[in-house]
Design an enzyme around this catalytic site. Structure first.
Site, short mmCIF file in Angstrom:
data_model
loop_
_atom_site.label_atom_id
_atom_site.label_comp_id
_atom_site.label_asym_id
_atom_site.label_seq_id
_atom_site.Cartn_x
_atom_site.Cartn_y
_atom_site.Cartn_z
N ARG A 104 35.20 27.78 84.64
CA ARG A 104 36.49 27.12 84.34
C ARG A 104 37.55 28.21 84.35
NH1 ARG A 104 38.10 22.66 79.81
NH2 ARG A 104 36.97 21.42 81.34
N HIS A 131 39.01 18.95 89.20
CA HIS A 131 38.05 18.75 88.10
C HIS A 131 36.97 17.77 88.59
CE1 HIS A 131 36.41 18.98 84.24
NE2 HIS A 131 37.30 18.34 83.51
N GLN A 134 34.38 15.88 86.23
CA GLN A 134 35.00 14.78 85.50
C GLN A 134 35.06 13.52 86.38
OE1 GLN A 134 36.51 14.75 82.17
NE2 GLN A 134 36.25 12.61 82.69
N ASP A 224 45.83 10.94 81.70
CA ASP A 224 45.49 12.33 81.33
C ASP A 224 46.74 12.91 80.67
OD1 ASP A 224 44.39 14.89 81.13
OD2 ASP A 224 44.68 15.39 83.25
N CYS A 264 40.33 11.26 80.51
CA CYS A 264 39.33 12.32 80.56
C CYS A 264 39.16 13.03 79.22
CB CYS A 264 39.67 13.32 81.66
SG CYS A 264 41.30 14.06 81.44
N ARG A 292 29.51 12.64 81.23
CA ARG A 292 29.59 14.01 81.73
C ARG A 292 28.19 14.64 81.69
NH1 ARG A 292 34.46 16.67 81.46
NH2 ARG A 292 33.29 18.20 82.68
N1 CP Z 1 37.54 16.34 79.92
C1 CP Z 1 37.26 17.64 79.76
O1 CP Z 1 37.00 18.38 80.72
O2 CP Z 1 37.25 18.06 78.47
P1 CP Z 1 37.14 19.56 77.95
O3 CP Z 1 38.40 20.26 78.37
O4 CP Z 1 36.99 19.46 76.46
O5 CP Z 1 35.95 20.22 78.59
N1 NVA Z 2 44.64 18.10 83.24
C1 NVA Z 2 44.00 18.62 82.05
C2 NVA Z 2 42.57 18.16 81.98
C3 NVA Z 2 41.84 18.58 80.73
C4 NVA Z 2 40.40 18.17 80.75
C5 NVA Z 2 44.10 20.13 82.02
O1 NVA Z 2 43.91 20.75 83.06
O2 NVA Z 2 44.37 20.68 80.94
#
Ligand code: CP
Ligand code: NVA
Length: 307
Positions: A104, A131, A134, A224, A264, A292
């Site tokens: 990440r 993502h 997700q 989101d 999400c 997930r």
């Molecule tokens: N939806 C999601 O990816 O959550 P986190 O940022 O908590 O991993």
């Molecule tokens: N769009 C958000 C998703 C979090 C799971 C971000 O990137 O912070």
């Protein structure tokens, strides 16, 4: 060639369907009290430069349930991704120790550079651009709820961000109609839209500005955060710019169908979605979060065992 999971665009509809079938099988087994320790003796490294609850826990728990082990590294443990040593050196070292890397990070280019030097699968656990884990867990959730994916209309209301992009790809590949409603300044970029529209898969893509028009006949209304990780300084401006893009009971009623709401998570109640909607019987957000785990187990099994 090593197979990675960087964005859904690189997978065929058949491969994606196979992953969903595998995820549903693993879930059924789990609900019956069974596990499939097919990754015994395998190890996964998890490198996260942004916060996470769902992604990190579901990957680590998923790997444990498959009989494998996880090493979690915070950026400071490595002296920063690409800072203490070049990405190519870091990846070549990981190649010799572990069987997969889950990343990440901010820039998608960093993920691509890791993948370029990898002889083991690299999995995108969220970048600024995409993502995909997700979006595929979301497909599993929609399939469970409606019994099928093809022909469903998914309306994403909000920022043309990482979650929107991956969801658009998943819908295009699996035969859903993806609609995004965003303020003009936050629309998905032209080059992305033309690229996704070149996709020959069975899905459809539409981009609008008016959320009320967009949600008409929606099966799924998706939300989101308006301010993604890394954009915190823009938060106040974004709250002003996204006024009118909140998912409310009235917006849900405007679908005119027995629709569901998805998010999400994490959700900012009172901003992109009301507390009332997220707690309503139409909300399937926690089923989404749970899935997930099941999708990612299917992905780890596929990527690690087929190398
Ligand atoms: N939806 C999601 O990816 O959550 P986190 O940022 O908590 O991993
Ligand atoms: N769009 C958000 C998703 C979090 C799971 C971000 O990137 O912070």
């Amino acid at each position: 060639m090593t197979r990675h999971f960087l964005e859904i665009e690189h997978y065929s509809p058949d491969e994606l369907h196979a992953l969903l079938i595998q995820a549903a099988c693993l879930k059924r087994l789990y609900l019956e009290g069974g596990l499939d320790p097919c990754l015994k003796g395998k190890t996964m490294a998890v490198l996260f430069e942004k916060p996470s609850l769902r992604t990190r826990i579901s990957f680590e728990v998923g790997m444990a349930q498959l009989g494998g082990a996880t090493v979690y590294l915070r950026p400071e443990d490595m002296g920063g991704l690409g800072q203490r040593e070049p990405i190519r050196d870091l990846m070549r070292v990981l190649n010799g120790y572990v069987n997969a890397v889950v990343v990440r990070t901010f820039g998608h280019e960093l993920l691509l550079e890791l993948a370029h030097h990898a002889r083991i699968p690299v999995i995108n656990a969220l970048t600024d651009l995409a993502h995909p884990c997700q979006a595929m867990a979301d497909m599993l959730t929609i399939q469970e709820h409606f019994g099928e994916l093809a022909g469903r209309k998914v309306v994403f209301v909000g920022d043309g961000n990482n979650v929107a992009r991956s969801l658009a790809w998943a819908c295009m590949k699996l035969g859903l109609h993806f609609v995004i409603a965003s303020p003009e300044a936050y629309a998905l970029p032209e080059d992305f839209v033309s690229h996704v529209q070149e996709e020959t898969g069975p899905g459809r893509f539409s981009a609008l500005q008016d959320p009320w028009e967009a949600v008409r006949e929606a099966d799924v209304v998706y939300s989101d955060t308006w301010t993604s990780m890394g954009q915190e300084k823009e938060k106040e401006q974004r709250i002003r710019d996204f006024a009118g893009y909140q998912i409310t009971r009235d917006l849900m009623a405007a679908t005119g169908k027995k629709s569901v709401v998805m998010h999400c998570l994490p959700a900012y109640r009172g901003l992109e979605i009301t507390d009332e909607v997220i707690e309503s019987p139409q909300s399937i957000v926690f089923a989404q979060a749970e899935n997930r785990l099941h999708f990612q187990r299917a992905l780890l099994k596929y990527l690690i065992l087929t190398q």
